[in-house]
Design an enzyme around this catalytic site. Structure first.
Site, PDB file in Angstrom:
ATOM      1  CG  ASP A  57      -2.125   0.908   1.023  1.00 40.68           C
ATOM      2  OD1 ASP A  57      -3.013   0.929   1.886  1.00 40.68           O
ATOM      3  OD2 ASP A  57      -2.156   1.634  -0.009  1.00 40.68           O
ATOM      4  CG  ASP A 107      -5.772  -5.330   2.374  1.00 38.22           C
ATOM      5  OD1 ASP A 107      -6.318  -4.569   1.551  1.00 38.22           O
ATOM      6  OD2 ASP A 107      -5.471  -4.985   3.540  1.00 38.22           O
ATOM      7  CB  CYS A 125     -10.549 -26.717  10.453  1.00 31.71           C
ATOM      8  SG  CYS A 125      -9.210 -25.599   9.982  1.00 31.71           S
ATOM      9  CB  CYS A 128      -5.521 -25.123  10.276  1.00 31.59           C
ATOM     10  SG  CYS A 128      -6.125 -24.856  11.940  1.00 31.59           S
ATOM     11  CB  CYS A 136      -8.549 -27.690  13.460  1.00 34.91           C
ATOM     12  SG  CYS A 136      -9.340 -26.092  13.637  1.00 34.91           S
ATOM     13  CG  HIS A 153      -8.543 -21.759  12.865  1.00 33.43           C
ATOM     14  ND1 HIS A 153      -9.052 -22.939  12.341  1.00 33.43           N
ATOM     15  CD2 HIS A 153      -9.605 -20.913  12.972  1.00 33.43           C
ATOM     16  CE1 HIS A 153     -10.344 -22.820  12.154  1.00 33.43           C
ATOM     17  NE2 HIS A 153     -10.716 -21.613  12.514  1.00 33.43           N
TER      18      HIS A 153
HETATM   19  C1  LIG Z   1      -9.438  -1.204   6.790  1.00 36.32           C
HETATM   20  N1  LIG Z   1     -10.086  -0.413   5.769  1.00 36.32           N
HETATM   21  C2  LIG Z   1      -9.392   0.161   4.753  1.00 36.32           C
HETATM   22  N2  LIG Z   1      -9.949   0.950   3.835  1.00 36.32           N
HETATM   23  C3  LIG Z   1      -8.947   1.369   3.025  1.00 36.32           C
HETATM   24  C4  LIG Z   1      -8.949   2.255   1.949  1.00 36.32           C
HETATM   25  C5  LIG Z   1      -7.750   2.553   1.312  1.00 36.32           C
HETATM   26  C6  LIG Z   1      -6.536   1.971   1.762  1.00 36.32           C
HETATM   27  C7  LIG Z   1      -6.547   1.076   2.839  1.00 36.32           C
HETATM   28  C8  LIG Z   1      -7.746   0.782   3.463  1.00 36.32           C
HETATM   29  N3  LIG Z   1      -8.052   0.004   4.558  1.00 36.32           N
HETATM   30  N4  LIG Z   1      -5.361   2.307   1.166  1.00 36.32           N
HETATM   31  C9  LIG Z   1      -5.285   3.294   0.256  1.00 36.32           C
HETATM   32  N5  LIG Z   1      -4.078   3.667  -0.254  1.00 36.32           N
HETATM   33  N6  LIG Z   1      -6.394   3.941  -0.162  1.00 36.32           N
HETATM   34  C10 LIG Z   1      -7.706   3.507   0.184  1.00 36.32           C
END
Ligand SMILES: CNc1nc2cc3c(cc2[nH]1)N=C(N)NC3
Length: 371
Positions: free
Chosen positions: A93, A267, A305, A307, A310, A336
């Site tokens: 990110d 994610d 499960c 894993c 479990c 898990h």
């Molecule tokens: C946990 N919620 C969440 N909404 C998001 C929204 C974004 C993000 C990470 C996030 N995590 N990363 C970005 N660079 N932009 C939008």
């Protein structure tokens, strides 16, 4: 293995899709769930354990790694894959969201953001150019544009001006990313809960051109109904032949609902973070293992499960090690939970391929209703 980045759609069932993203470091089966490895580790897991759960890709964070140990140090040591001993794909990110949600004393200008580290208060700067430089130093396979994430609640004018800034930053991210064969740059759609602003954002991103498109600005407290309301139209605003990535989602039923509406990648820290707090996700719903009712229960979390938690341990044992605050507690429950989340993804991939997604979804909800 390919030297290029490409996305192939294999089958659809309604709006749900299954396919594969090919990268020089491996294939990502979609729909895909990415475990979060924020500070160069999926907490409480060895990389080989993360791979054993079925994860094809994990997520890292520009914001955390630039503060500690710094991207330059990771680059000197061979890049993030070597540093954390994970040779499969990594998506990073860009820092935009984390600066808004974690950093102190932020100053936002057209050029970028200056902020104080939440770790030691030192001053730092992020911009589209600096974020691209950091993600290149880390060596991640999928790079996210640097975007501005407005604090909520926000009125339409603020959402609109923030989206416009993020689109200008998306162009600057694209220009700074340059031509990096085998590496992908994903744009991030903004626009809050406003369908017209999301359409405008999607058009702006497509005019720039990206290898994938994220739905940003969700999973920020709007609730599942509002999120699904956006997902009822947002994926269709994005190119059909590129991966669609919903950021920060979510609980098991959020994930199923998102895939049903055309999302390919997600994610979330939920499975790992809640694993460390004693919250187990199972086919029958959530089990809070620290609850006294589990103290003498010889059964595993989930009989079906496979894993390590479990297969090898009772609820009574898991209850004990959580109560005793033993390190194995978070290890077993994180494993898990990540295993269960990957089982959901594998189940959906198979169901979409077989054209039986509706039946799979009905079974998914029926089992949870049994409790
Ligand atoms: C946990 N919620 C969440 N909404 C998001 C929204 C974004 C993000 C990470 C996030 N995590 N990363 C970005 N660079 N932009 C939008």
């Amino acid at each position: 293995m390919t030297q290029r980045f490409s996305f192939d759609l294999h089958a659809t069932d309604g709006k749900a899709r299954t396919g594969a993203i090919s990268t020089p470091r491996g294939v990502i089966r979609t729909p895909a769930f990415m475990p979060v490895g924020t500070a160069a580790t999926v907490k409480a897991m060895l990389p080989e354990s993360v791979a054993a759960t079925g994860a094809d890709i994990l997520l890292g964070n520009t914001y955390h790694l630039m503060l500690r140990p710094t991207a330059e140090r990771i680059a000197r040591l061979g890049g993030l894959h070597k540093f954390m001993n994970w040779d499969k794909p990594i998506l990073t990110d860009s820092g935009g969201f984390q600066v808004m949600s974690l950093a102190g004393l932020r100053k936002l200008t057209e050029e970028g953001v200056t902020f104080k580290s939440h770790i030691d208060g030192s001053r730092h700067h992020l911009s589209p150019e600096r974020s691209m430089e950091i993600q290149a130093l880390l060596g991640s396979d999928i790079v996210m544009c640097f975007d501005e994430c407005p604090a909520l609640p926000a009125d339409r004018d603020r959402i609109k001006s923030s989206m416009d800034l993020s689109m200008r930053w998306a162009q600057r991210s694209r220009d700074a990313f340059g031509d990096r064969p085998g590496h992908a740059l994903f744009g991030i759609q903004q626009g809050g809960l406003e369908q017209d602003l999301r359409e405008e954002s999607a058009q702006a991103l497509q005019a720039i051109g990206f290898d994938g498109y994220a739905v940003g600005g969700l999973a920020v407290g709007e609730g599942q109904e509002a999120m699904f309301g956006v997902l009822d139209y947002a994926p269709d605003q994005l190119p059909v032949d590129k991966p669609r990535y919903l950021m920060g989602v979510g609980k098991p039923d959020d994930i199923v609902g998102a895939v049903k509406r055309g999302i390919d990648m997600m994610d979330c820290v939920l499975p790992s973070r809640s694993g460390r707090t004693g919250q187990a996700f199972t086919r029958h719903g959530v089990v809070n293992i620290k609850n006294a009712r589990h103290q003498d229960d010889p059964r595993p979390l989930d009989e079906a499960c496979t894993c390590p938690a479990c297969r090898g341990y009772s609820r009574a044992y898991l209850h004990h090690v959580f109560r005793a605050n033993e390190m194995i507690s978070g290890m077993l429950l994180t494993w898990h939970n990540l295993h269960y989340f990957q089982q959901i993804m594998a189940g959906m991939r198979d169901a979409i391929s077989a054209g039986t997604f509706a039946a799979w979804e009905a079974d998914f909800h029926a089992l949870r209703a049994q409790g």
